[in-house]
Motif scaffolding. Structure first.
Motif, short mmCIF file in Angstrom:
data_model
loop_
_atom_site.label_atom_id
_atom_site.label_comp_id
_atom_site.label_asym_id
_atom_site.label_seq_id
_atom_site.Cartn_x
_atom_site.Cartn_y
_atom_site.Cartn_z
N LEU A 134 0.82 -1.20 0.00
CA LEU A 134 0.00 0.00 0.00
C LEU A 134 0.86 1.26 0.00
CD1 LEU A 134 -2.92 -0.94 2.43
CD2 LEU A 134 -3.09 -0.43 -0.01
N ARG A 135 1.98 1.20 0.70
CA ARG A 135 2.89 2.36 0.71
C ARG A 135 3.41 2.63 -0.69
NH1 ARG A 135 6.32 4.22 5.28
NH2 ARG A 135 7.74 5.82 4.48
N ALA A 136 3.79 1.58 -1.40
CA ALA A 136 4.26 1.75 -2.78
C ALA A 136 3.15 2.31 -3.66
CB ALA A 136 4.76 0.41 -3.32
N HIS A 137 1.93 1.85 -3.45
CA HIS A 137 0.78 2.33 -4.20
C HIS A 137 0.53 3.81 -3.93
CE1 HIS A 137 -3.51 2.84 -5.21
NE2 HIS A 137 -3.72 3.16 -3.96
N LEU A 138 0.55 4.21 -2.67
CA LEU A 138 0.32 5.61 -2.30
C LEU A 138 1.40 6.51 -2.90
CD1 LEU A 138 -0.59 5.05 1.45
CD2 LEU A 138 -2.18 5.76 -0.34
N ARG A 147 3.47 10.54 -6.86
CA ARG A 147 4.47 10.86 -7.89
C ARG A 147 3.82 11.12 -9.24
NH1 ARG A 147 7.30 7.14 -4.74
NH2 ARG A 147 6.60 5.38 -6.01
N GLU A 148 2.72 10.42 -9.52
CA GLU A 148 1.99 10.65 -10.77
C GLU A 148 1.51 12.10 -10.83
OE1 GLU A 148 -0.85 7.71 -12.75
OE2 GLU A 148 -2.26 9.03 -11.71
N ILE A 149 0.95 12.59 -9.73
CA ILE A 149 0.50 13.98 -9.67
C ILE A 149 1.70 14.92 -9.71
CG2 ILE A 149 -0.69 15.68 -8.24
CD1 ILE A 149 -2.35 13.34 -7.10
N TRP A 150 2.73 14.61 -8.97
CA TRP A 150 3.92 15.47 -8.87
C TRP A 150 4.54 15.71 -10.24
CZ3 TRP A 150 4.92 17.21 -3.92
CH2 TRP A 150 6.05 18.01 -3.76
N PRO A 181 6.57 13.43 -1.97
CA PRO A 181 5.90 12.17 -1.61
C PRO A 181 6.55 11.40 -0.46
CG PRO A 181 5.92 12.43 -3.98
CD PRO A 181 6.75 13.55 -3.43
N GLU A 182 7.85 11.25 -0.50
CA GLU A 182 8.51 10.46 0.55
C GLU A 182 8.38 11.11 1.91
OE1 GLU A 182 9.53 7.39 0.35
OE2 GLU A 182 8.83 7.48 -1.74
N LYS A 201 6.48 9.49 5.15
CA LYS A 201 7.19 9.34 6.42
C LYS A 201 6.43 10.00 7.56
CE LYS A 201 10.74 8.10 8.93
NZ LYS A 201 11.01 6.65 9.20
N SER A 202 5.94 11.22 7.32
CA SER A 202 5.22 11.93 8.38
C SER A 202 3.90 11.25 8.72
CB SER A 202 4.96 13.39 7.97
OG SER A 202 4.06 13.46 6.88
N THR A 203 3.32 10.53 7.76
CA THR A 203 2.02 9.88 7.98
C THR A 203 2.16 8.67 8.90
OG1 THR A 203 1.31 10.62 5.79
CG2 THR A 203 -0.01 8.91 6.81
#
Length: 390
Positions: free
Chosen positions: A287-291, A296-299, A317-318, A322-324
């Motif tokens: 899920l982390r990879a998915h998020l 990154r797609e938006i970025w 994104p990273e 991390k903060s989440t």
């Protein structure tokens, strides 16, 4: 007005009474309304409420805030409906919309129409992107201020608001930068067909070659900028909110798209993952990879969509992921709506971004998949509910 962010100018009190009405008296609306209401400085704020109308009309708004302590906000007026506010013989200088953005369910631009006069500035404090388009189409001559908030607030009981963290609000003028080029209210039972990749504006929506249109856009930018500056001054100088920031039009849209990196990744994924919270999703490797891939797609797409990328000071994104990890127990708003059987903000968080991007020749395949799946899930569940009523 150049650059992404600009601090508010210190102004002076208006020479005549300024009348402001908030359409939507939820936690966010009530908090910002309370910091904007200064009758002794000629600034009068009223509220249009629904479920909490009786509590607000009787006792005002009780606020328990992390930033300003506990206090009671007594609006100039509390109205039970837009029609009541429209019939009050008050010329509204600012109409601030803080309702949930559900353009597939209702047209809020039509809702506020009785309040709007030629001098009104329309202010939209709503999630997602493309929220401004219906208002611009309905009110082509009125200045629009687009606003993005970063705040944690909740209504813990009718008429009682708790502000937990943050007070940040970004403001900027809006002319037509978020035009998605499609109307989701198509009348054919759909929420609006996506334009083909590389599609160009129709004659009805393309105005760049019209000199009169250019002049109108310039005038709207000036009026919208002035309205944003006034509000920023009132909130900062009088309301003591320290993190009010002004942006130019594209700068404000980059703020919207940056917030979308979080909302478009976490909100739909929490529903489709079966109800997992933010921290729980981030701690799952797949899920982390998915998020991260959605963000990154938006970025990567934003510079092509807006002509300006995200500034370095905005978290990537990273850093967001991390903060989440520390955001234990947090459930995204879309999951809360799904669990409660309420309509979700699918269009402004997923549908509009995909349409806006496609109009500019940019595909967002991951977001399009999320949109298609969740829209279908919502339609299927709605159909089951309708059958149950027969």
């Amino acid at each position: 007005m150049g650059g992404l962010h600009r601090a508010p100018k210190t102004g002076v009190d208006p020479v005549r009474p300024v009348n402001i009405v908030f359409v939507g008296a939820g936690a966010v609306g009530c908090f910002y309304a309370s910091r904007l209401h200064h009758p002794l400085n000629n600034i009068n704020v009223s509220l249009i409420a629904r479920s909490n109308y009786q509590a607000l009309a009787t006792s005002g708004v009780k606020l328990e805030t992390h930033t300003f302590g506990n206090y009671t906000f007594t609006p100039s007026h509390v109205f039970a409906s837009v029609s009541s506010a429209a019939s009050a013989s008050i010329k509204w200088d600012y109409i601030i919309v803080t309702t949930k953005a559900l353009p597939d369910r209702s047209d809020d631009s039509a809702l506020i129409s009785p309040l709007v006069n030629p001098g009104s500035a329309i202010v939209l404090i709503q999630n997602g992107v493309g929220v401004e388009e219906p208002y611009r189409k309905r009110f082509p001559q009125n200045p629009i201020v687009s606003a993005v908030t970063v705040i944690s607030a909740e209504q813990i009981s009718l008429g009682t608001i708790r502000q937990n963290r943050w007070t940040r609000i970004h403001l900027g003028p809006y002319t037509d930068s978020a035009d998605s080029g499609s109307d989701i209210s198509t009348g054919d039972g759909t929420t609006g067909a996506l334009l083909p990749s590389g599609a160009t504006p129709t004659a009805a929506t393309s105005t760049a070659a019209d000199p009169d249109s250019d002049n109108e856009t310039s005038a709207l930018t000036i009026k919208g900028t002035e309205a944003a500056e006034n509000l920023a001054d009132y909130w900062t100088r009088l309301g003591q909110i320290k993190d009010v920031e002004l942006s130019d039009e594209i700068g404000l849209q980059t703020v919207r798209w940056h917030k979308l990196c979080i909302n478009a990744a976490f909100n739909p994924s929490s529903v489709l993952s079966g109800g997992k919270g933010n921290a729980e999703m981030v701690r799952d490797p797949e899920l982390r990879a998915h998020l991260g891939a959605i963000m990154r797609e938006i970025w990567e797409a934003v510079p092509r969509i807006l002509g300006r990328g995200f500034p370095q000071e905005l978290a990537g994104p990273e850093k967001i992921l991390k903060s989440t990890e520390r955001n234990v127990g947090s459930k995204p708003s879309m999951l809360l709506d799904w669990e409660a059987g309420r309509p979700m903000e699918l269009e402004v968080i997923l549908g509009n971004p995909v349409r806006i991007a496609r109009r500019r020749g940019v595909e967002l395949p991951r977001m399009q998949s999320l949109y298609a799946l969740l829209r279908s899930a919502q339609e299927v569940r709605g159909g089951k509910k309708d059958k149950g009523k027969l």
